[in-house]
Design a protein around this motif. Structure first.
Motif, PDB file in Angstrom:
ATOM      1  N   ARG A  69      40.761 -20.126 -33.156  1.00  0.00           N
ATOM      2  CA  ARG A  69      40.028 -19.371 -32.136  1.00  0.00           C
ATOM      3  C   ARG A  69      39.033 -20.316 -31.477  1.00  0.00           C
ATOM      4  O   ARG A  69      38.495 -21.212 -32.125  1.00  0.00           O
ATOM      5  N   ALA A  70      38.735 -20.070 -30.229  1.00  0.00           N
ATOM      6  CA  ALA A  70      37.755 -20.875 -29.505  1.00  0.00           C
ATOM      7  C   ALA A  70      36.340 -20.336 -29.697  1.00  0.00           C
ATOM      8  O   ALA A  70      35.374 -21.035 -29.412  1.00  0.00           O
ATOM      9  N   ASP A  71      36.215 -19.109 -30.197  1.00  0.00           N
ATOM     10  CA  ASP A  71      34.916 -18.473 -30.349  1.00  0.00           C
ATOM     11  C   ASP A  71      34.854 -17.731 -31.678  1.00  0.00           C
ATOM     12  O   ASP A  71      35.837 -17.131 -32.100  1.00  0.00           O
ATOM     13  N   CYS A  72      33.690 -17.748 -32.299  1.00  0.00           N
ATOM     14  CA  CYS A  72      33.471 -16.998 -33.540  1.00  0.00           C
ATOM     15  C   CYS A  72      32.981 -15.600 -33.171  1.00  0.00           C
ATOM     16  O   CYS A  72      31.996 -15.454 -32.454  1.00  0.00           O
ATOM     17  N   TYR A  73      33.658 -14.578 -33.671  1.00  0.00           N
ATOM     18  CA  TYR A  73      33.234 -13.204 -33.383  1.00  0.00           C
ATOM     19  C   TYR A  73      31.933 -12.856 -34.093  1.00  0.00           C
ATOM     20  O   TYR A  73      31.235 -11.934 -33.712  1.00  0.00           O
ATOM     21  N   ASN A  74      31.594 -13.631 -35.132  1.00  0.00           N
ATOM     22  CA  ASN A  74      30.376 -13.392 -35.894  1.00  0.00           C
ATOM     23  C   ASN A  74      29.159 -14.066 -35.242  1.00  0.00           C
ATOM     24  O   ASN A  74      28.046 -13.585 -35.387  1.00  0.00           O
ATOM     25  N   CYS A  75      29.401 -15.169 -34.518  1.00  0.00           N
ATOM     26  CA  CYS A  75      28.319 -15.960 -33.925  1.00  0.00           C
ATOM     27  C   CYS A  75      28.647 -16.274 -32.464  1.00  0.00           C
ATOM     28  O   CYS A  75      28.986 -17.421 -32.139  1.00  0.00           O
ATOM     29  N   PRO A  76      28.587 -15.292 -31.581  1.00  0.00           N
ATOM     30  CA  PRO A  76      28.957 -15.523 -30.184  1.00  0.00           C
ATOM     31  C   PRO A  76      28.196 -16.708 -29.578  1.00  0.00           C
ATOM     32  O   PRO A  76      26.996 -16.854 -29.779  1.00  0.00           O
ATOM     33  N   GLY A  77      28.946 -17.552 -28.868  1.00  0.00           N
ATOM     34  CA  GLY A  77      28.341 -18.690 -28.186  1.00  0.00           C
ATOM     35  C   GLY A  77      28.218 -19.945 -29.022  1.00  0.00           C
ATOM     36  O   GLY A  77      27.905 -21.012 -28.490  1.00  0.00           O
ATOM     37  N   GLU A  78      28.446 -19.841 -30.326  1.00  0.00           N
ATOM     38  CA  GLU A  78      28.365 -21.031 -31.179  1.00  0.00           C
ATOM     39  C   GLU A  78      29.668 -21.820 -31.081  1.00  0.00           C
ATOM     40  O   GLU A  78      30.749 -21.237 -31.033  1.00  0.00           O
ATOM     41  N   PRO A  79      29.597 -23.133 -31.081  1.00  0.00           N
ATOM     42  CA  PRO A  79      30.832 -23.929 -31.002  1.00  0.00           C
ATOM     43  C   PRO A  79      31.643 -23.859 -32.297  1.00  0.00           C
ATOM     44  O   PRO A  79      31.099 -23.610 -33.377  1.00  0.00           O
ATOM     45  N   VAL A  80      32.946 -24.056 -32.148  1.00  0.00           N
ATOM     46  CA  VAL A  80      33.819 -24.165 -33.319  1.00  0.00           C
ATOM     47  C   VAL A  80      34.293 -25.608 -33.424  1.00  0.00           C
ATOM     48  O   VAL A  80      34.275 -26.359 -32.453  1.00  0.00           O
ATOM     49  N   GLU A  81      34.698 -25.990 -34.620  1.00  0.00           N
ATOM     50  CA  GLU A  81      35.225 -27.335 -34.864  1.00  0.00           C
ATOM     51  C   GLU A  81      36.581 -27.196 -35.542  1.00  0.00           C
ATOM     52  O   GLU A  81      36.886 -26.162 -36.129  1.00  0.00           O
ATOM     53  N   TRP A  82      37.387 -28.233 -35.439  1.00  0.00           N
ATOM     54  CA  TRP A  82      38.731 -28.213 -36.027  1.00  0.00           C
ATOM     55  C   TRP A  82      38.687 -28.638 -37.482  1.00  0.00           C
ATOM     56  O   TRP A  82      37.877 -29.478 -37.867  1.00  0.00           O
ATOM     57  N   PHE A  83      39.538 -28.039 -38.301  1.00  0.00           N
ATOM     58  CA  PHE A  83      39.742 -28.480 -39.683  1.00  0.00           C
ATOM     59  C   PHE A  83      41.242 -28.531 -39.940  1.00  0.00           C
ATOM     60  O   PHE A  83      42.019 -27.811 -39.318  1.00  0.00           O
TER      61      PHE A  83
END
Length: 142
Positions: free
Chosen positions: A52-66
């Protein structure tokens, strides 16, 4: 690698591609490098697969790949005898859910007969190049 104006990398994913553009097209780059990857919220650490490009728990926070590494536990599986459009030539085939620590993967099992499968057995997600050149991932025995 310079990005094209229209990012069409996702057209390389799967036997039948219904999505050409998505905010997580880097998923295909990971497959091309032999890695199955998901995303993780940089704030709360929640993991997502499919990415996902966005966290539903933390709107607006960046995500990183693992990178999905090691074995997961086979949680559920089913043999398909009727297929959605584009998959009829593959019948029968087995779909499954693998449980990892903090996330789950949905995919297809290869290299194991349906009768041999048991919930709880260890399986790994592996990158696979299809005959038509497309990329996907499958589950194999660990």
């Amino acid at each position: 690698m310079p990005r094209q104006e229209m990012d069409t990398r996702f057209e390389k994913f799967g036997a039948v591609s219904f999505t050409a553009t998505t905010k997580v097209n880097d998923f295909v780059d990971h497959l091309e490098k032999g890695r199955v990857a998901g995303t993780r919220c940089s704030k709360c650490g929640r993991k997502f697969f499919p990415p996902r490009a966005d966290c539903y728990n933390c709107p607006g926070e960046p995500v990183e790949w693992f990178t999905v590494e090691g074995p997961g536990k086979l949680e559920a599986f089913s043999e398909l005898r009727y297929a959605p459009m584009g998959f009829g030539d593959d019948l029968p085939y087995t779909i499954a859910v693998l449980a990892y620590s903090g996330f789950k993967l949905f995919g297809r099992i290869e290299g194991a007969a349906f009768e041999e499968l048991q919930t709880g057995m260890e399986m790994e997600a592996k990158v696979k190049r299809l005959k038509n050149g497309q990329l996907t991932y499958v589950f194999e025995r660990a």
